[in-house]
Design a protein around this motif. Structure first.
Motif, short mmCIF file in Angstrom:
data_model
loop_
_atom_site.label_atom_id
_atom_site.label_comp_id
_atom_site.label_asym_id
_atom_site.label_seq_id
_atom_site.Cartn_x
_atom_site.Cartn_y
_atom_site.Cartn_z
N PRO A 40 -13.13 -8.56 -16.55
CA PRO A 40 -12.88 -9.93 -16.08
C PRO A 40 -13.75 -10.97 -16.78
CG PRO A 40 -13.72 -8.51 -14.29
CD PRO A 40 -13.49 -7.63 -15.48
N GLN A 41 -14.95 -10.60 -17.19
CA GLN A 41 -15.83 -11.56 -17.88
C GLN A 41 -15.76 -11.45 -19.39
OE1 GLN A 41 -19.03 -9.83 -15.41
NE2 GLN A 41 -19.90 -11.87 -15.49
N ASP A 42 -15.38 -10.28 -19.90
CA ASP A 42 -15.53 -10.01 -21.34
C ASP A 42 -14.21 -9.73 -22.05
OD1 ASP A 42 -18.36 -10.04 -20.94
OD2 ASP A 42 -18.25 -7.97 -20.25
N ALA A 43 -13.07 -10.09 -21.44
CA ALA A 43 -11.79 -9.79 -22.10
C ALA A 43 -11.75 -10.45 -23.47
CB ALA A 43 -10.63 -10.28 -21.24
N ALA A 132 -23.26 11.42 -20.01
CA ALA A 132 -22.64 12.75 -19.91
C ALA A 132 -22.05 13.18 -21.25
CB ALA A 132 -21.56 12.73 -18.83
N ALA A 133 -21.66 12.20 -22.07
CA ALA A 133 -21.07 12.51 -23.38
C ALA A 133 -22.13 12.63 -24.47
CB ALA A 133 -20.05 11.43 -23.74
N GLY A 134 -23.40 12.48 -24.11
CA GLY A 134 -24.46 12.72 -25.09
C GLY A 134 -25.13 11.49 -25.66
N TYR A 135 -24.80 10.32 -25.14
CA TYR A 135 -25.42 9.07 -25.62
C TYR A 135 -26.73 8.81 -24.88
CZ TYR A 135 -20.96 7.92 -27.85
OH TYR A 135 -19.83 7.95 -28.64
N GLU A 136 -27.66 8.16 -25.56
CA GLU A 136 -28.87 7.70 -24.89
C GLU A 136 -29.18 6.27 -25.33
OE1 GLU A 136 -32.43 9.45 -27.63
OE2 GLU A 136 -31.40 10.87 -26.30
N VAL A 137 -29.89 5.57 -24.46
CA VAL A 137 -30.21 4.16 -24.75
C VAL A 137 -31.24 4.10 -25.88
CG1 VAL A 137 -31.17 2.02 -23.83
CG2 VAL A 137 -29.70 3.47 -22.39
N VAL A 138 -30.93 3.32 -26.93
CA VAL A 138 -31.86 3.19 -28.06
C VAL A 138 -32.32 1.76 -28.27
CG1 VAL A 138 -31.02 5.23 -29.30
CG2 VAL A 138 -29.95 3.00 -29.72
N ASN A 139 -31.66 0.81 -27.61
CA ASN A 139 -32.04 -0.59 -27.85
C ASN A 139 -31.50 -1.45 -26.70
OD1 ASN A 139 -33.13 -2.80 -29.11
ND2 ASN A 139 -31.93 -2.61 -31.00
N ARG A 140 -32.01 -2.66 -26.61
CA ARG A 140 -31.55 -3.62 -25.62
C ARG A 140 -31.37 -4.96 -26.32
NH1 ARG A 140 -32.68 -3.08 -19.89
NH2 ARG A 140 -31.98 -4.97 -18.89
N TRP A 141 -30.19 -5.55 -26.21
CA TRP A 141 -29.94 -6.86 -26.81
C TRP A 141 -29.96 -7.89 -25.69
CZ3 TRP A 141 -25.09 -5.57 -30.33
CH2 TRP A 141 -25.50 -4.76 -31.40
N PRO A 142 -31.03 -8.68 -25.63
CA PRO A 142 -31.16 -9.64 -24.52
C PRO A 142 -30.05 -10.69 -24.55
CG PRO A 142 -33.23 -9.41 -25.74
CD PRO A 142 -32.16 -8.74 -26.55
N ARG A 143 -29.54 -11.01 -23.35
CA ARG A 143 -28.57 -12.11 -23.16
C ARG A 143 -27.36 -11.99 -24.11
NH1 ARG A 143 -33.55 -13.75 -23.27
NH2 ARG A 143 -33.43 -14.54 -25.39
N TYR A 144 -26.89 -10.79 -24.33
CA TYR A 144 -25.80 -10.56 -25.29
C TYR A 144 -24.45 -11.06 -24.76
CZ TYR A 144 -22.44 -7.90 -28.10
OH TYR A 144 -21.38 -7.53 -28.90
N TYR A 145 -24.24 -10.92 -23.45
CA TYR A 145 -22.93 -11.25 -22.89
C TYR A 145 -22.84 -12.72 -22.50
CZ TYR A 145 -22.06 -6.27 -23.07
OH TYR A 145 -21.88 -4.98 -23.53
N VAL A 146 -21.61 -13.17 -22.23
CA VAL A 146 -21.34 -14.58 -22.02
C VAL A 146 -22.13 -15.13 -20.83
CG1 VAL A 146 -19.28 -14.11 -20.63
CG2 VAL A 146 -19.45 -16.26 -21.90
N ASP A 147 -22.38 -14.28 -19.83
CA ASP A 147 -23.18 -14.73 -18.68
C ASP A 147 -24.66 -14.42 -18.87
OD1 ASP A 147 -23.07 -12.03 -18.58
OD2 ASP A 147 -22.52 -11.86 -16.48
N ARG A 148 -25.03 -14.09 -20.09
CA ARG A 148 -26.42 -13.87 -20.51
C ARG A 148 -27.00 -12.55 -20.00
NH1 ARG A 148 -28.52 -18.30 -22.78
NH2 ARG A 148 -30.68 -17.97 -22.17
N GLU A 149 -26.13 -11.66 -19.54
CA GLU A 149 -26.63 -10.32 -19.19
C GLU A 149 -26.98 -9.56 -20.46
OE1 GLU A 149 -24.21 -8.01 -16.54
OE2 GLU A 149 -25.43 -6.21 -16.85
#
Ligand SMILES: CC(C)(COP(=O)(O)OP(=O)(O)OC[C@H]1O[C@@H](n2cnc3c(N)ncnc32)[C@H](O)[C@@H]1OP(=O)(O)O)[C@@H](O)C(=O)NCCC(=O)NCCS
Length: 163
Positions: A40-43, A132-149
């Motif tokens: 709903p926010q990122d279409a 579950a598919a084998g991914y792990e968090v490697v980075n964080r992009w601050p305020r990447y999304y339109v609502d700054r999440e």
């Protein structure tokens, strides 16, 4: 540029009534509807959706039930890594393994040993699927999304195939 082929694995058993198929430009309207429901926010805008269904270097697949698209995923190479650029399953069809099957199918079609994706920091459901598919968090992009999440960048390393 050579068109990538989405090969469908026969070990990805879907629940009865669902089929995993390559997606094409004919799915544009259905993908537009699915995106609006799932993001709903990122279409994505119309042209991006057209691109993801037509660009030759994008891998793409869909799940259908009685001809209707209920899930979609796409991936492409970005700076040497294979990125899962979108993954969506209609809310009425979730928790049946469709997201998993779409993800695996895209991964299979991407040849890069490193796979990445971006996910909202609050999207714990998708993160659980990716972990579950084998991914792990490697980075964080601050305020990447339109609502700054913030976006979390998740990565999966695959062994290089011999030969
Ligand atoms: C994320 C999404 C694609 C998952 O699709 P799905 O078809 O429900 O996923 P699956 O049924 O294949 O789930 C496989 C496993 O992932 C995990 N998982 C998936 N969704 C989960 C959730 N909401 N909460 C916790 N774990 C979850 C579980 O381990 C699940 O296995 P289980 O059902 O046996 O417990 C779907 O929820 C969706 O479209 N969400 C909105 C769009 C979105 O967030 N896309 C990802 C953007 S990065």
């Amino acid at each position: 540029m050579k068109r990538k082929t989405v090969l469908l694995r026969n070990d990805l058993a879907l629940p009865a009534g669902y089929r995993l198929l390559p997606a094409t430009w004919r799915d544009l309207r259905a993908l537009q509807r699915l995106e609006k429901v799932c993001f709903p926010q990122d279409a994505w805008p119309f042209l991006d959706l057209l691109g993801v269904l037509t660009w030759p270097d994008v891998v793409r697949c869909k799940v259908v039930q009685e001809q209707a698209m209920v899930g979609f995923a796409a991936g492409q190479e970005i700076e040497g890594a294979g990125w899962i650029v979108t993954l969506a399953v209609h809310p009425a069809h979730r928790r049946q393994g469709l997201g998993w099957a779409l993800l695996q199918t895209c991964e299979d079609a991407l040849p890069q040993p490193v796979l990445r994706l971006a996910v909202r920091a609050s999207n714990h459901g998708a993160q659980a699927l990716y972990r579950a598919a084998g991914y792990e968090v490697v980075n964080r992009w601050p305020r990447y999304y339109v609502d700054r999440e913030d976006a979390l960048i998740m990565e999966k390393q695959r062994p290089l195939e011999a030969g």
